[in-house]
Design a protein around this motif. Structure first.
Motif, PDB file in Angstrom:
ATOM      1  N   MET A  29      31.998  51.017  47.132  1.00  0.00           N
ATOM      2  CA  MET A  29      31.890  51.917  45.810  1.00  0.00           C
ATOM      3  C   MET A  29      30.406  52.518  46.013  1.00  0.00           C
ATOM      4  O   MET A  29      29.557  51.746  46.496  1.00  0.00           O
ATOM      5  N   SER A  30      30.262  53.487  45.481  1.00  0.00           N
ATOM      6  CA  SER A  30      28.910  54.366  45.770  1.00  0.00           C
ATOM      7  C   SER A  30      28.131  53.893  44.284  1.00  0.00           C
ATOM      8  O   SER A  30      27.869  55.027  43.398  1.00  0.00           O
ATOM      9  N   LEU A  31      27.724  52.782  44.205  1.00  0.00           N
ATOM     10  CA  LEU A  31      27.095  52.164  42.971  1.00  0.00           C
ATOM     11  C   LEU A  31      26.087  51.322  43.666  1.00  0.00           C
ATOM     12  O   LEU A  31      26.074  50.672  44.601  1.00  0.00           O
ATOM     13  N   THR A  32      24.945  50.938  42.905  1.00  0.00           N
ATOM     14  CA  THR A  32      23.996  49.883  43.062  1.00  0.00           C
ATOM     15  C   THR A  32      24.619  48.553  42.199  1.00  0.00           C
ATOM     16  O   THR A  32      25.379  48.783  41.465  1.00  0.00           O
ATOM     17  N   MET A  33      24.070  47.522  42.642  1.00  0.00           N
ATOM     18  CA  MET A  33      24.689  46.198  41.972  1.00  0.00           C
ATOM     19  C   MET A  33      24.484  46.243  40.475  1.00  0.00           C
ATOM     20  O   MET A  33      25.287  45.864  39.636  1.00  0.00           O
ATOM     21  N   GLU A  34      23.331  46.829  39.905  1.00  0.00           N
ATOM     22  CA  GLU A  34      22.841  47.169  38.617  1.00  0.00           C
ATOM     23  C   GLU A  34      23.745  47.939  37.828  1.00  0.00           C
ATOM     24  O   GLU A  34      24.583  47.642  36.840  1.00  0.00           O
ATOM     25  N   GLN A  35      24.382  49.014  38.485  1.00  0.00           N
ATOM     26  CA  GLN A  35      25.219  49.947  37.951  1.00  0.00           C
ATOM     27  C   GLN A  35      26.767  49.268  37.833  1.00  0.00           C
ATOM     28  O   GLN A  35      27.569  49.603  36.943  1.00  0.00           O
ATOM     29  N   PHE A  36      26.888  48.428  38.726  1.00  0.00           N
ATOM     30  CA  PHE A  36      28.227  47.849  38.969  1.00  0.00           C
ATOM     31  C   PHE A  36      28.419  46.518  37.731  1.00  0.00           C
ATOM     32  O   PHE A  36      29.312  46.735  36.928  1.00  0.00           O
ATOM     33  N   ALA A  37      27.378  45.891  37.451  1.00  0.00           N
ATOM     34  CA  ALA A  37      27.149  44.894  36.632  1.00  0.00           C
ATOM     35  C   ALA A  37      27.204  45.396  35.142  1.00  0.00           C
ATOM     36  O   ALA A  37      27.945  44.999  34.452  1.00  0.00           O
ATOM     37  N   ASP A  38      26.652  46.711  35.197  1.00  0.00           N
ATOM     38  CA  ASP A  38      26.733  47.425  33.732  1.00  0.00           C
ATOM     39  C   ASP A  38      27.974  47.916  33.436  1.00  0.00           C
ATOM     40  O   ASP A  38      28.451  47.873  32.186  1.00  0.00           O
ATOM     41  N   THR A  39      28.747  48.225  34.244  1.00  0.00           N
ATOM     42  CA  THR A  39      30.089  48.818  34.111  1.00  0.00           C
ATOM     43  C   THR A  39      31.304  48.038  34.190  1.00  0.00           C
ATOM     44  O   THR A  39      32.204  48.027  33.359  1.00  0.00           O
ATOM     45  N   LEU A  40      30.965  46.614  34.792  1.00  0.00           N
ATOM     46  CA  LEU A  40      32.143  45.750  34.739  1.00  0.00           C
ATOM     47  C   LEU A  40      32.798  45.294  33.530  1.00  0.00           C
ATOM     48  O   LEU A  40      33.994  45.150  33.512  1.00  0.00           O
ATOM     49  N   PRO A  41      31.802  45.144  32.416  1.00  0.00           N
ATOM     50  CA  PRO A  41      32.734  44.774  31.166  1.00  0.00           C
ATOM     51  C   PRO A  41      33.775  45.778  30.922  1.00  0.00           C
ATOM     52  O   PRO A  41      34.714  45.025  30.159  1.00  0.00           O
ATOM     53  N   LYS A  42      33.795  46.943  31.010  1.00  0.00           N
ATOM     54  CA  LYS A  42      34.873  47.853  30.770  1.00  0.00           C
ATOM     55  C   LYS A  42      36.147  47.671  31.574  1.00  0.00           C
ATOM     56  O   LYS A  42      37.072  47.946  31.003  1.00  0.00           O
ATOM     57  N   ALA A  43      35.997  46.906  32.857  1.00  0.00           N
ATOM     58  CA  ALA A  43      36.882  46.721  33.469  1.00  0.00           C
ATOM     59  C   ALA A  43      37.657  45.543  33.327  1.00  0.00           C
ATOM     60  O   ALA A  43      38.687  45.233  33.885  1.00  0.00           O
ATOM     61  N   MET A  44      36.858  44.556  32.634  1.00  0.00           N
ATOM     62  CA  MET A  44      37.529  43.097  32.419  1.00  0.00           C
ATOM     63  C   MET A  44      37.871  43.058  31.039  1.00  0.00           C
ATOM     64  O   MET A  44      37.256  43.624  30.209  1.00  0.00           O
ATOM     65  N   SER A  45      39.426  42.593  30.946  1.00  0.00           N
ATOM     66  CA  SER A  45      39.856  42.510  29.546  1.00  0.00           C
ATOM     67  C   SER A  45      39.356  41.461  28.601  1.00  0.00           C
ATOM     68  O   SER A  45      39.668  41.395  27.603  1.00  0.00           O
TER      69      SER A  45
END
Length: 117
Positions: A29-45
């Motif tokens: 993925m073209s993301l930093t770890m911080e960007q991933f962690a910030d977006t992850l709650p939307k991906a988890m139900s």
């Protein structure tokens, strides 16, 4: 980094047995770890556990199954003057049916979809 987390379970806990075995998918993925962690709650139900101690991992525990997401920041890619971060992501589905894994993957991909323009 912000993330949704719960501490009702420990990482060593295993959900009850089910016939399905573990399956995993890998993504870059073209993301930093911080960007991933910030977006992850939307991906988890549901709320999930986050562990940043060595290699970051995130765990979603259900009564009968679990998802473990492991991340590793890789060297950036350069396209002309453009620099793109590279995050290697492995998603392991424990005791998920193929249909459940596919549904999770669709939700995950939709949460990380970024439209350019």
């Amino acid at each position: 980094m912000s993330h949704t987390a719960t501490h009702n379970h420990r990482f060593s806990e295993e959900p009850p047995c089910r016939k399905e075995t573990a399956r995993a998918i890998s993504k870059e993925m073209s993301l930093t770890m911080e960007q991933f962690a910030d977006t992850l709650p939307k991906a988890m139900s549901k709320p999930f556990l986050a562990d940043y101690s060595s290699s970051p991992r995130f765990v979603l525990l259900n009564k009968t199954n679990s998802v473990v997401i492991k991340c590793e920041q890789k060297s950036a890619r350069y396209i002309g003057s453009l620099t793109l971060p590279v995050l290697a992501v492995q998603i392991e589905f424990n005791r998920y049916t193929p249909e459940e894994a596919e549904a999770f993957t669709r939700q995950f991909d939709r949460a990380f979809l970024r439209m350019g323009g």
